[in-house]
Scaffold this active site. Structure first.
Site, short mmCIF file in Angstrom:
data_model
loop_
_atom_site.label_atom_id
_atom_site.label_comp_id
_atom_site.label_asym_id
_atom_site.label_seq_id
_atom_site.Cartn_x
_atom_site.Cartn_y
_atom_site.Cartn_z
CE1 TYR A 51 -3.32 2.53 -31.50
CE2 TYR A 51 -0.96 2.59 -31.66
CZ TYR A 51 -2.28 2.30 -31.06
OH TYR A 51 -2.20 1.92 -29.91
CD GLU A 53 -6.37 5.79 -30.43
OE1 GLU A 53 -6.24 6.95 -30.46
OE2 GLU A 53 -5.80 5.22 -29.46
CG ASP A 197 -23.57 -12.84 -27.44
OD1 ASP A 197 -23.32 -13.48 -28.62
OD2 ASP A 197 -22.87 -12.97 -26.48
CB THR A 223 -17.55 -14.39 -32.18
OG1 THR A 223 -18.30 -15.36 -32.61
CG2 THR A 223 -17.46 -14.20 -30.50
CE LYS A 226 -17.46 -18.05 -30.09
NZ LYS A 226 -18.26 -17.85 -29.02
NE ARG A 232 -9.82 -16.57 -31.17
CZ ARG A 232 -10.54 -17.76 -31.07
NH1 ARG A 232 -9.99 -18.57 -32.26
NH2 ARG A 232 -11.31 -18.06 -30.46
#
Ligand SMILES: *Cc1c(COP(=O)(O)O)cnc(C)c1O
Length: 414
Positions: A51, A53, A197, A223, A226, A232
């Site tokens: 974790y 955060e 984008d 992203t 691609k 991903r």
């Protein structure tokens, strides 16, 4: 993957089947790619156990010293790759990156102006079925009816009339160059923000095969899976003045713990993208797309906008008398994976469509060049000329398998 095969042969068997599907088929879905073994190793590592955060140096959990280093390297490499002042590599996906930008600067019902999904845009740009379309007020621009390209004068006129608080540019099914400077100028003229984008074309922007939006528009989202050819995920880039708002919007605004194994793999992906061989790769993506476009035009297909400047081609199948759905299914039977897509003058439902989207990033990663594109384009023509001709489909499938299996699945950077 011997541990998996021992413990869960059912899942291991399906992964193996999928691997063979990828090896023996031709992946022409414009939003897909194949990653290197180095990216896969980072993604499948023990970095998933933590974790983390918060951000490097300001975490809400102990034991993050190595995760801090990894995330800093990922951010620095992404900034270097695009010449960005600030990068956030935590968004779990492209959609989340977009939502984080909206959430940072827009209130409920504020207006966004973006490209229509049916004319090349993306769900996360305010489609009525998406949270962005339900939470914000949306107005869409499209492409010109004649040229099937963006018409900046018409977009400017619409912006003056609609007065959006944010203009979004960037698309999922647009085969032409996007003028980011023109979009930012239009936004400036009405005191709006501009977000680009670049999910699809990020690799092309990073390597000079397409103009970049970084340092031009207020925000750039992308992203990483691609044309960037990584795991991903999503990322946001902006100038320093927006850094704090954007970071707070991603965490704690939208997400909890970052996917640290994915961020680790993003760092590896960005290192690969900084290698000169990646520029050659991106140049070849466009050359391949143009070779495929020429072959398909010769075979009698109607290309939306008449051609391509980037990694994708959008076919209007109306003159062929078949739907996008039929074309997708028939080519699938021949081992060629593509997706149906709406076209600017769409008359059918999004599930049927009149168009087909074809992209070259994945086959280019496998090492294919113009010669193979001409061959694949001819196969597409043969199969779609008569979708009931099962013997042609079967013959093409054999030829596809013979070609594809001769190229490695994993790309190598020098
Ligand atoms: C693919 C894509 C996204 C987002 O993708 P995710 O599936 O959410 O990662 C966002 N915008 C555009 C233009 C895209 O093509």
């Amino acid at each position: 993957m011997s541990y998996l095969a021992d413990f869960d042969p059912e899942i291991a068997g399906l992964i193996e089947k999928e691997r063979l599907r990828q090896v023996n088929g031709l992946e022409l879905i414009a939003s897909e790619n194949v990653v290197s073994k180095a990216v896969l190793e980072a993604m499948g590592s023990i970095m998933t156990n933590k974790y983390a955060e918060g951000y490097p140096g300001k975490r809400y959990y102990g034991g993050c010293e190595y995760h801090d280093m990894v995330e800093n390297i990922a951010r620095d490499r992404l900034c270097t790759l695009f010449g960005a002042e600030h990068a956030n590599v935590q968004p779990h996906s492209g959609s989340q990156a977009n939502q984080a930008v909206y959430f940072a600067y827009l209130g409920h019902k504020d207006k966004i102006m973006s490209q229509d999904l049916a004319q090349g845009g993306h769900l996360s740009h305010g489609s009525p079925v998406n949270i962005t379309g339900k939470w914000y007020t949306i107005t869409h621009y499209g492409v010109d009816k004649e040229t099937e390209m963006l018409d900046y004068a018409a977009i400017e006129e619409m912006a003056r009339k609609e007065r959006p608080k944010m203009i979004v540019c960037g698309a999922s099914a647009y085969s032409r160059e996007i003028d980011f400077k023109a979009f930012q100028e239009i936004a400036d003229s009405i005191d709006a923000y501009c977000m680009a984008d670049i999910a699809h074309i990020a690799g092309l922007c990073a390597t000079g095969q397409h103009q970049t939006s970084v340092g031009v528009t207020n925000f750039t989202t992308t992203t990483t899976h691609k044309t960037l050819r990584g795991p991903r995920g999503g990322a946001i880039m902006c100038n320093k003045e927006y850094a704090q708002d954007i970071d707070r919007s991603v965490f704690p605004g939208m997400q909890g713990g970052p996917l640290m194994h994915t961020i680790t793999a993003k760092a590896v992906c960005f290192k690969e993208a900084l290698h000169p061989a990646f520029t050659d790769y991106c140049r070849q993506i466009v050359k391949n797309s143009q070779a495929m476009a020429a072959t398909l035009t010769e075979a009698g297909f109607d290309l939306v906008s008449g051609g391509t400047d980037n990694h994708l081609i959008l076919l209007d199948l109306t003159n062929m008398g078949i739907t996008g759905l039929e074309a997708e299914n028939t080519l699938g039977n021949a081992g060629i994976t593509v997706n149906k897509n709406t076209i600017p003058r769409e008359t059918r439902s999004p599930f049927v469509t009149s168009g087909l989207r074809i992209g070259t990033p994945a086959v280019t990663s496998r090492g294919m060049k113009e010669e193979e594109m001409v061959q694949i384009g001819e196969w597409i023509g043969r199969v779609l000329k008569d979708i009931t001709d099962t013997s042609t489909i079967a013959r093409v499938q054999e030829e596809v398998k013979a070609l594809a299996s001769g190229f490695p699945l994993y790309p190598e950077i020098a």
